[in-house]
Structures are given as structure tokens and as C-alpha cells.
Design an enzyme around this catalytic site. Sequence first.
Site, PDB file in Angstrom:
ATOM      1  CB  SER A  69      -0.918  -0.161   1.314  1.00  0.00           C
ATOM      2  OG  SER A  69      -1.826   1.039   1.103  1.00  0.00           O
ATOM      3  CG  ASP A  86       5.852  25.343  -0.390  1.00  0.00           C
ATOM      4  OD1 ASP A  86       5.145  24.696   0.507  1.00  0.00           O
ATOM      5  OD2 ASP A  86       6.687  26.130   0.064  1.00  0.00           O
ATOM      6  CG  HIS A 136      -5.482  -2.030  -0.176  1.00  0.00           C
ATOM      7  ND1 HIS A 136      -4.930  -1.467  -1.367  1.00  0.00           N
ATOM      8  CD2 HIS A 136      -4.974  -1.503   0.851  1.00  0.00           C
ATOM      9  CE1 HIS A 136      -3.907  -0.630  -0.683  1.00  0.00           C
ATOM     10  NE2 HIS A 136      -4.059  -0.761   0.575  1.00  0.00           N
TER      11      HIS A 136
END
Length: 421
Positions: free
Chosen positions: A137, A345, A398
Site C-alpha cells: 500500500s 509547495d 487491497h
Amino acid sequence: MRTAEHYFEVPLDHSDAQGETITVFAREYVSAEHTEEAAAELPWLLYLQGGPGGRGNRFSGLGGWGKAAAKEFRILMLDQRGTGLSSPADRKTLPLRGSDRDQAQYLERFRADSIVADAEAIRRTLGAAPWTVYGQSFGGFCVLSYLSFAPEGVREALITGGLAPLAGPADRVYQATFRRVAARNAEYFGRYPQDRELVTRIARHLRETEEVLPDGSPLTVERFQMVGSYLGGNTRVDGLHHLLEDAFVSTPGGDRLSDAFLEQVRGLVSRAANPLYALLHESIYGQDEATDWAALRVLQDYPEFRPDAAAPLLTGEMVYPWYFDQDPALQPLRTVAQLLAEKNDWKPLYDAERLALNTVPVAAAVYSDDIYVDRDLSLETAAGVRGLRVWETDKFHHDGIADDGEAIFGRLLGMVRGVRS
């Protein structure tokens, strides 16, 4: 098995090697089938856990993928910075950093790029040759960062359910995963049709009646929807049905949610054990732009997931601002979370040009119906990493390695070594 505990001092900011340091913990696991002398000669395998915000697995015995790996590796199970015993970051420790802004700036250094730099510092400290890296994951996201910034430290790489998109924005991730979760809801309610009305009844009850979890926090519709985490599992999905069947009991004041149900839900919706998941989750998709609560923004395109929907669907990995209003473990960190969401940023997490020239053998399991890491985005990423071999399967979800980790690990290891595809 035998274990050994390792503590390492690493720079908080790896661009300032002489600056502040933090502690990173890792536990070594070795099969008792190897003598101590033989074990010392085994190559290392570094395991990178899912998350973000999850500590390394605590093995009580070698089973699943760990059993398979321990046949030829010394396993190093890393507590990623801020988790477990690695300078933990939570509502109790973060105020030591100072103001909310100071705390947010501190956490900016807790993403995959810093985790990879920690791993390389640890490898050099151990005197290890380039090692095998296995990422599940979010751990797979970290592997992609490793191949971007320090491929010289990796002998071969395995990834399960963890091929991150190499470029933003975060919105495209949630556009894909909302669709996957909607389809998984439909599949689940097709399997347990009686639970469709039960989920609707619980939501209606929560709008009309105050229910409180054992930690004293409210159970709202939006928190209840978080039990959809079960939908990311293969066999684990049946646990959702077992949870829901405990929901109501008769009381002198009418039907109420049972203590057994509320206790189980508390364990699913509280982030006390992994607050970094909520704080940093969207940032794992942030590169050069603010994530700005992307899941909440995309939610507007999927009204069936809104908590005020007549029959709301259950949700997946999404993180919303209200987590920080309703979860006692997160309430003190509300402003910190907002500052991280506004950060515009973020440094790049991947080097697409370097990945396109990759020479490290890589194999990845992509789960066709994964509700957390979208199949289409995963294959897009795979195409951008030179030499990456994909095994796509619809047999697992998953958490596939929890169902048959030994076979999955063995298959991927064979793929990087050219044995099978």
C-alpha cells in the site's frame, strides 16, 4: 523466530545532516531454522508498511509473507518516522514542537521522501549491501520514491497494492476511488441485501438520536460511514456483516445501538493509534500544489456518499476536515491539519525521468478491484517505470497479503528474478 531491536538516530531534515535528529526504530526478524552464524550472512529485506501513519507489523510468529521471506532473508520491520517507537507524533507529543505552524512544519518532513532517506541511512549504518525492499500500500509509494532518489540502495523491489500516481492533482485519485467504492458498495449489498436497509436505518437513527462511543465522542452518520473500511478486504468484507448484525438492541427507551456495536465502531473510526494517517494522508498525493481537502471537494460529485443522503453509501480511505472536529485524538490538531492542507509547495515525491530509466528489478501486484489504490492509475504508473513487471489479479483486494501473503510474496519474488510472470 529470533528478534533483535534496533534504534537509529537520523536527521530530521536529511538536507541538514548536522541539524536536529530523531529516533527511528526497527525490529529484525530471523527464522529459527537458520543458525545465528548462518543468519548473519543472510541478505536483508526491508518491509515498508502501509499507511501513512501505521507502525511496522508486530509479529508473534512467522506466517504468511513473513514465513516465505524468512526462508532467505533477515527481515527488517521499520516503524516509519512518527509511528510506533520512532519519535511518535500525536496530540500529546507534537505540542513539544511549539505553535501549530511549528508542528505543521515539523510534519512536512514525514512523507515518503524522508522515510526513504531514513532507510538509506539505516542501510549504511548496518553495513548492508543493496537490499530487497517490499512495500504494501503506502509502503509501495515509498518504494517508488526509493527508486526515484536512491535506487543504488535497492537490489530488487516488490510492491503489493501500492503503485501511486506519479503526478497530481490529488483530485484524480479520489475521482477514481469514489467510483471504486461505489461499485464495492453495490457488490456488498448484492451479497447481503438485508444490510442495505440496515445501513439506512442506522444512518436515520443517528440523525434522530444521539449516540456516543465508549470514548465519549459522538457517533455521527459520517463517522459511521467509515466502517466501509471493511470493503477493502477480500474475506474481511464479511466482518462488516457481522458488525452490522450487532447494531440494535431493545431498551426501555426504544431501539438503541448496542454497546457491542459501539465498541467495535470505536475501534474502526478512532485515529488515536495512527493520527498521522489523517494528518498526512492527502499529502501523499501532493506535489507542487495544495491538496486542500481534495476528498471533500470530490465528494460533491458523488452525492450518494454524502452523510445527508437518504441511503448513504459507506466510504473508503477518504479523509475529511470533520475528522478533526469529532475525533478526540485529532481535535487538538485541527489547525495543524488545515495548515498542511493549504501547503502549496510540496517537494516532488518521484523522479519520473529516473523511473523511466530504472534498472532495478521491480514486480507489483495490482488488484483489479482495489478501492484504495485504483487499478487504472496503477497501470499508468507501471508503464512509467522501466522494467516494472505487473501481476494483475481479481482474486484479492487491497489487503491480499493478509489472505495469502506467502503465495503472493513468492510469486513477486519469482517475477523480479525472472522465474515467472
